[in-house]
Design a protein around this motif. Structure first.
Motif, PDB file in Angstrom:
ATOM      1  N   PRO A   1      -4.045  -0.160  -3.747  1.00 17.24           N
ATOM      2  CA  PRO A   1      -5.127  -0.431  -2.786  1.00 17.24           C
ATOM      3  C   PRO A   1      -5.016  -1.876  -2.320  1.00 17.24           C
ATOM      4  O   PRO A   1      -4.824  -2.787  -3.135  1.00 17.24           O
ATOM      5  CB  PRO A   1      -6.397  -0.192  -3.605  1.00 17.24           C
ATOM      6  CG  PRO A   1      -5.994  -0.379  -5.027  1.00 17.24           C
ATOM      7  CD  PRO A   1      -4.553   0.005  -5.130  1.00 17.24           C
ATOM      8  N   VAL A   2      -5.144  -2.095  -1.012  1.00 16.97           N
ATOM      9  CA  VAL A   2      -5.001  -3.442  -0.452  1.00 16.97           C
ATOM     10  C   VAL A   2      -6.168  -3.721   0.486  1.00 16.97           C
ATOM     11  O   VAL A   2      -6.409  -2.971   1.434  1.00 16.97           O
ATOM     12  CB  VAL A   2      -3.676  -3.594   0.330  1.00 16.97           C
ATOM     13  CG1 VAL A   2      -3.523  -5.035   0.830  1.00 16.97           C
ATOM     14  CG2 VAL A   2      -2.479  -3.209  -0.534  1.00 16.97           C
TER      15      VAL A   2
ATOM     16  N   LEU B   1      -5.714  -0.270   6.172  1.00 15.51           N
ATOM     17  CA  LEU B   1      -5.870  -0.932   4.881  1.00 15.51           C
ATOM     18  C   LEU B   1      -7.235  -0.582   4.282  1.00 15.51           C
ATOM     19  O   LEU B   1      -8.071   0.032   4.929  1.00 15.51           O
ATOM     20  CB  LEU B   1      -5.672  -2.436   5.048  1.00 15.51           C
ATOM     21  CG  LEU B   1      -4.225  -2.782   5.481  1.00 15.51           C
ATOM     22  CD1 LEU B   1      -4.094  -4.253   5.847  1.00 15.51           C
ATOM     23  CD2 LEU B   1      -3.223  -2.413   4.391  1.00 15.51           C
ATOM     24  N   ASP B   2      -7.450  -0.960   3.038  1.00 10.91           N
ATOM     25  CA  ASP B   2      -8.497  -0.339   2.236  1.00 10.91           C
ATOM     26  C   ASP B   2      -9.825  -1.069   2.180  1.00 10.91           C
ATOM     27  O   ASP B   2     -10.773  -0.576   1.558  1.00 10.91           O
ATOM     28  CB  ASP B   2      -7.980  -0.135   0.804  1.00 10.91           C
ATOM     29  CG  ASP B   2      -6.749   0.754   0.773  1.00 10.91           C
ATOM     30  OD1 ASP B   2      -6.869   1.927   1.163  1.00 10.91           O
ATOM     31  OD2 ASP B   2      -5.672   0.261   0.390  1.00 10.91           O
TER      32      ASP B   2
ATOM     33  N   ARG C   1       8.376   5.249  -1.324  1.00 11.37           N
ATOM     34  CA  ARG C   1       7.072   5.067  -1.964  1.00 11.37           C
ATOM     35  C   ARG C   1       7.165   5.321  -3.460  1.00 11.37           C
ATOM     36  O   ARG C   1       7.761   6.287  -3.908  1.00 11.37           O
ATOM     37  CB  ARG C   1       6.056   6.021  -1.338  1.00 11.37           C
ATOM     38  CG  ARG C   1       4.652   5.930  -1.963  1.00 11.37           C
ATOM     39  CD  ARG C   1       3.772   6.998  -1.362  1.00 11.37           C
ATOM     40  NE  ARG C   1       2.488   7.029  -2.039  1.00 11.37           N
ATOM     41  CZ  ARG C   1       1.418   6.379  -1.628  1.00 11.37           C
ATOM     42  NH1 ARG C   1       1.487   5.631  -0.552  1.00 11.37           N
ATOM     43  NH2 ARG C   1       0.275   6.465  -2.286  1.00 11.37           N
TER      44      ARG C   1
ATOM     45  N   LYS D   1       0.824  -1.214   0.000  1.00 12.47           N
ATOM     46  CA  LYS D   1       0.000   0.000   0.000  1.00 12.47           C
ATOM     47  C   LYS D   1       0.856   1.262   0.000  1.00 12.47           C
ATOM     48  O   LYS D   1       0.664   2.161  -0.834  1.00 12.47           O
ATOM     49  CB  LYS D   1      -0.933  -0.007   1.211  1.00 12.47           C
ATOM     50  CG  LYS D   1      -1.749   1.284   1.380  1.00 12.47           C
ATOM     51  CD  LYS D   1      -2.667   1.205   2.590  1.00 12.47           C
ATOM     52  CE  LYS D   1      -3.350   2.540   2.872  1.00 12.47           C
ATOM     53  NZ  LYS D   1      -4.298   2.918   1.824  1.00 12.47           N
ATOM     54  N   HIS D   2       1.802   1.350   0.927  1.00 16.40           N
ATOM     55  CA  HIS D   2       2.518   2.614   1.128  1.00 16.40           C
ATOM     56  C   HIS D   2       3.747   2.779   0.220  1.00 16.40           C
ATOM     57  O   HIS D   2       4.078   3.898  -0.158  1.00 16.40           O
ATOM     58  CB  HIS D   2       2.927   2.752   2.593  1.00 16.40           C
ATOM     59  CG  HIS D   2       1.760   2.953   3.505  1.00 16.40           C
ATOM     60  ND1 HIS D   2       1.061   4.140   3.582  1.00 16.40           N
ATOM     61  CD2 HIS D   2       1.130   2.101   4.364  1.00 16.40           C
ATOM     62  CE1 HIS D   2       0.069   4.024   4.452  1.00 16.40           C
ATOM     63  NE2 HIS D   2       0.085   2.807   4.924  1.00 16.40           N
TER      64      HIS D   2
END
Length: 278
Positions: A182-183, A209-210, A262, A176-177
């Protein structure tokens, strides 16, 4: 059928996908769909027609026979349908009915399956392999199309055996980061027992988390597969109230500084492990 995009799926801030481990009958899937949509407000439903099973004697799913049932679910509830694809021919077979193509853990590196999935415009949910690195996970996402893929952490196999698998939130957070993906998390498969699904779900949301993919059945003890890990609808409704409270408290994401490492992976980029994580 209008193609929904990954961005549209993530618009609500926390993506929640719910439904039974497998589609068993027309009556079963319609009953669950109506209750999830009308009673709890769930918009996206997992509807697995094909079930790759470790034991060849186990029930393998309703298969192609269930496609008209999914079409009826869409027409009567307006829900978005996610289905696992286990062979290349199923990509074309599900067009016009299935909105999201899902790739299971054991097919994460089945590249001949990922290629036709990547050529299809529909969004993809890609689960991590049982011992996959983040770099391997990301390279598989490139096959599927990075810009339309949602990663799904479903647990890894390791020395810990308290539950069926161990949720690897470390890798999920790196994906994610550091990679801008998107996770979401599948707590049902990692837990293997329904009493732990809620705890793992809240941990995933608290980690920023997403979203979540949770197995829900109207009669879980009678389910044809993975009965022990599926929640009944009343328990799922209670869990969703707690999930929404945690999500709202965190505003759906932790206010954390971005890592200097990132980067968003584009289809032309080579995905390599970060040396500072070794």
């Amino acid at each position: 059928m209008e193609i929904i995009t990954r961005e549209q799926l993530m618009d609500d801030g926390l993506l929640v996908i719910a439904g039974p481990c497998a589609v068993e009958s027309r009556e079963q899937i319609l009953t669950i769909a109506k209750r999830l949509r009308e009673q709890i407000g769930i918009k996206v439903m997992r509807c697995q027609l094909w079930k790759p099973r470790t034991n060849p004697d186990s029930w393998q799913g309703a298969g192609e026979e269930g496609i008209p049932w999914l079409k009826e679910v869409k027409e009567k509830t307006g829900m978005i349908i996610s289905t696992e694809i286990v062979s290349p021919g199923q990509v074309a077979l599900t067009k016009g009915v299935v909105d999201i193509l899902q790739v299971g853990a054991r097919n994460m590196q089945n590249f001949e399956l990922l290629k036709p999935i990547g050529q299809d415009p529909r969004p993809v949910i890609l689960k991590n392999g049982l011992s996959a690195t983040v770099a391997e996970w990301m390279n598989s996402a490139k096959y599927c199309g990075v810009d339309k893929t949602i990663l799904c952490e479903r647990g890894i196999r390791g020395p810990a055996d308290a539950m069926r698998f161990t949720e690897d939130y470390n890798s999920a957070l790196v994906a994610k980061h550091d990679f801008g993906m998107p996770v979401i998390v599948d707590p049902s498969h990692s837990a293997g027992r329904r009493d732990m699904v809620g705890h793992l779900s809240l941990a995933a949301v608290a980690a920023g988390l997403d979203g979540l993919m949770i197995e829900v059945h109207d009669r879980p003890d009678e389910a044809l597969c993975d009965a022990k890990q599926q929640l009944d609808i009343a328990s799922f409704e209670k869990l969703m109230k707690r999930v929404r409270m945690v999500s709202q408290a965190l505003n759906c994401a932790l206010d954390m500084p971005k890592s200097e490492g990132r980067r968003v992976v584009s289809p032309g980029n080579q995905v390599t492990p970060r040396t500072d994580l070794l």
